[in-house]
Enzyme design. Sequence first.
Site, mmCIF file in Angstrom:
data_model
loop_
_atom_site.group_PDB
_atom_site.id
_atom_site.type_symbol
_atom_site.label_atom_id
_atom_site.label_comp_id
_atom_site.label_asym_id
_atom_site.label_seq_id
_atom_site.Cartn_x
_atom_site.Cartn_y
_atom_site.Cartn_z
ATOM 1 N N SER A 136 0.857 -1.198 0.000
ATOM 2 C CA SER A 136 0.000 0.000 0.000
ATOM 3 C C SER A 136 0.887 1.240 0.000
ATOM 4 O O SER A 136 2.051 1.181 0.432
ATOM 5 C CB SER A 136 -0.847 -0.001 1.279
ATOM 6 O OG SER A 136 -1.417 1.271 1.517
ATOM 7 N N TYR A 149 -1.482 -0.596 10.641
ATOM 8 C CA TYR A 149 -1.792 -0.944 9.237
ATOM 9 C C TYR A 149 -0.601 -0.574 8.346
ATOM 10 O O TYR A 149 -0.113 -1.394 7.559
ATOM 11 C CB TYR A 149 -3.065 -0.225 8.768
ATOM 12 C CG TYR A 149 -3.305 -0.448 7.296
ATOM 13 C CD1 TYR A 149 -3.683 -1.696 6.829
ATOM 14 C CD2 TYR A 149 -3.102 0.579 6.362
ATOM 15 C CE1 TYR A 149 -3.853 -1.932 5.465
ATOM 16 C CE2 TYR A 149 -3.276 0.357 5.010
ATOM 17 C CZ TYR A 149 -3.655 -0.898 4.573
ATOM 18 O OH TYR A 149 -3.820 -1.133 3.225
HETATM 19 C C1 8X3 Z 1 -4.844 1.909 1.790
HETATM 20 C C2 8X3 Z 1 -4.425 3.044 0.969
HETATM 21 O O1 8X3 Z 1 -4.756 5.507 0.531
HETATM 22 O O2 8X3 Z 1 -6.745 4.199 1.033
HETATM 23 O O3 8X3 Z 1 -3.997 0.826 1.592
HETATM 24 O O4 8X3 Z 1 -5.144 4.701 2.797
HETATM 25 S S1 8X3 Z 1 -5.316 4.442 1.368
#
Ligand code: 8X3
Length: 248
Positions: A136, A149
């Site tokens: 991510s 996270y």
């Molecule tokens: C999540 C990415 O930008 O939606 O993995 O937080 S974001």
Amino acid sequence: MTDRTVLITGATAGIGEAAARAFAAAGWRVIGTGRRAERLEALATEIGPKMHMLAFDMRDEAAIDGALASLPPEFQAIDLLINNAGLALGTAPAHKADLAQWRQMIDTNINGLIAITHKLLPRLVERKGAIINLSSVAATYPYAGGNVYGGTKAFVQQFSLGLRSDLHGTGVRVTSIEPGMVETEFTFVRTGSQDASDTLYGGADPMTGEDIAQTLLWVATLPPHLNINRLELMPVSQSFAGFQVARG
Ligand code: 8X3
């Protein structure tokens, strides 16, 4: 058409579900895994005999072993592992966050991911296969409420690069895909609120599961001498903000 098999974790929704459709449409055999058997059943019915479903919880190692041992012969030669299963839970600052939620993210996003990767690595090496891990933008850019996270996704990013080093000379490709805002169940799962999800994505023209699925398919079908190490994606509407300063 191809004669290859992909195993996609977390194929019950979002990016994983879209990837299952995209790879099947491109001729791949698809093994879709997830906790929600009824969702996998619906997807397998839609896709047809090119898909095999394995219902298990990524946090249960014995269940992973049992599921992999149950694969029919035509689905056993896995060429590509897409580690997509993962989740965010909570948006509270660290000093107000729920420890059980932190543990659940670590158990799924890290412990589940390393377990299935470890179990499939010998056959991926044997077949000169590939691994694509869903990290991510939160791996690289911290944001308030991202705490554990973001930590799990930084692990996925660095683990991917480490795998590349270890797999040097085997022909196995490894890629870390690092998306920003994708409209899926992600924010509903994180917040428990459909309103929060609608508010976040509303008017933002976010990326879709299909956008990422097509990216995964592109990465997977590049010429075999090419490896994408890391790939970061955002919708045009999302970018970076500055540092924050607290004044006493
Ligand atoms: C999540 C990415 O930008 O939606 O993995 O937080 S974001």
